[in-house]
Write an enzyme that holds these catalytic residues in place. Structure first.
Site, short mmCIF file in Angstrom:
data_model
loop_
_atom_site.label_atom_id
_atom_site.label_comp_id
_atom_site.label_asym_id
_atom_site.label_seq_id
_atom_site.Cartn_x
_atom_site.Cartn_y
_atom_site.Cartn_z
N TYR A 118 0.73 -1.18 -0.04
CA TYR A 118 0.02 0.05 -0.21
C TYR A 118 0.82 1.40 0.03
CZ TYR A 118 -2.92 3.65 1.79
OH TYR A 118 -3.75 5.01 1.80
N GLU A 119 1.89 1.26 0.91
CA GLU A 119 3.02 2.29 1.00
C GLU A 119 3.85 2.49 -0.41
OE1 GLU A 119 4.52 2.75 5.06
OE2 GLU A 119 2.57 3.45 5.58
N GLU A 148 4.33 2.62 15.49
CA GLU A 148 5.08 2.50 14.28
C GLU A 148 4.33 2.19 13.10
OE1 GLU A 148 8.15 1.85 12.09
OE2 GLU A 148 8.10 2.82 13.94
N LEU A 165 -15.20 0.85 8.37
CA LEU A 165 -15.99 0.40 9.20
C LEU A 165 -15.79 0.87 10.71
CD1 LEU A 165 -15.95 -3.32 7.62
CD2 LEU A 165 -17.41 -1.55 7.58
N SER A 175 -5.37 9.43 5.30
CA SER A 175 -4.83 9.26 6.59
C SER A 175 -4.74 10.61 7.38
CB SER A 175 -3.88 8.25 6.63
OG SER A 175 -4.16 7.17 6.01
N TYR A 185 -6.49 11.23 11.00
CA TYR A 185 -5.84 11.77 12.13
C TYR A 185 -6.19 12.96 12.84
CZ TYR A 185 -3.01 7.52 10.74
OH TYR A 185 -2.60 6.35 10.45
#
Length: 162
Positions: free
Chosen positions: A28-29, A86, A97, A130, A134
Site C-alpha cells: 500500500y505504501e 510504528e 467500518l 489518513s 488523524y
C-alpha cells in the site's frame, strides 16, 4: 449497531498473519522492496527474550484484517513514557467500518493506563485520507520536526569512528 470485530493483543501464533499484513502495508505504501523482515525476526521482536514492540490485531469473522504495532518511548522534557505507533493498517476491503479508529482508541486508552505523556506516530505526506482522518480525531501534524534516520550501514560505520 453491534460491534462486528475484535481487537486483541497479538500472540506468538499470530506472527504469520501479522507478517502478511505488514507486507500488505508495504504494498500500500509503495515500499514492498523494503519489507525484508521474516517471521523469525518478527517473533523475536514481539515475543523474544527482550521484546521491543507490541502488536494488536483486529479481526472480522475470525480473520485478521488489520494491526497496530507500537512500542514505548520516553520524553526527557516530560520525564514520562510515551507510546509510539510504528504502523497501523487495515486491509482496503475492511476500511470505513471504524476499525482504524477503534485501534487508535485502544492505543489511546493504553497510553492513559501506562501514564504516557505522548502518543505519537508518523504519516506519509502524500497520504491525505489518513492525514484528514488523524486530524479529525484530534491529532496534530508536527511540521517543524524532521525525521532523521541512520540505517544499519551508517550506524555501524559511526560506531567504528574514534
Amino acid at each position: 449497531m453491534e460491534k462486528q470485530f475484535l481487537i486483541r493483543p497479538a500472540t506468538p501464533g499470530d506472527v504469520p498473519e501479522l507478517l502478511r499484513l505488514v507486507k500488505a502495508l508495504a504494498d500500500y505504501e509503495k515500499m514492498s522492496e523494503l519489507a525484508v523482515g521474516t517471521a523469525p525476526m518478527l517473533q523475536e521482536a514481539l515475543f523474544g527474550a527482550k521484546p521491543c514492540c507490541e502488536a494488536l490485531l483486529v479481526e472480522r469473522d475470525g480473520r485478521a484484517v488489520g494491526f497496530a504495532l507500537y512500542f514505548t518511548t520516553f520524553s526527557t522534557f516530560l520525564c514520562k513514557p510515551g507510546l509510539y505507533l510504528e504502523d497501523l493498517f487495515v486491509e482496503p476491503e475492511s476500511r470505513g467500518l471504524g476499525l482504524g479508529k477503534a485501534l487508535l482508541v485502544r492505543l489511546a486508552s493504553l497510553a492513559v493506563e501506562r501514564g504516557c505523556g505522548r502518543f505519537e506516530w508518523r504519516v506519509l505526506d502524500w497520504n491525505e485520507p489518513s492525514i484528514k482522518f488523524y486530524e479529525s480525531l484530534g491529532a496534530a501534524l508536527m511540521p517543524t520536526w524532521v525525521l532523521v534516520r541512520m540505517d544499519a550501514t551508517g550506524f555501524a560505520a559511526l560506531a567504528r569512528r574514534p
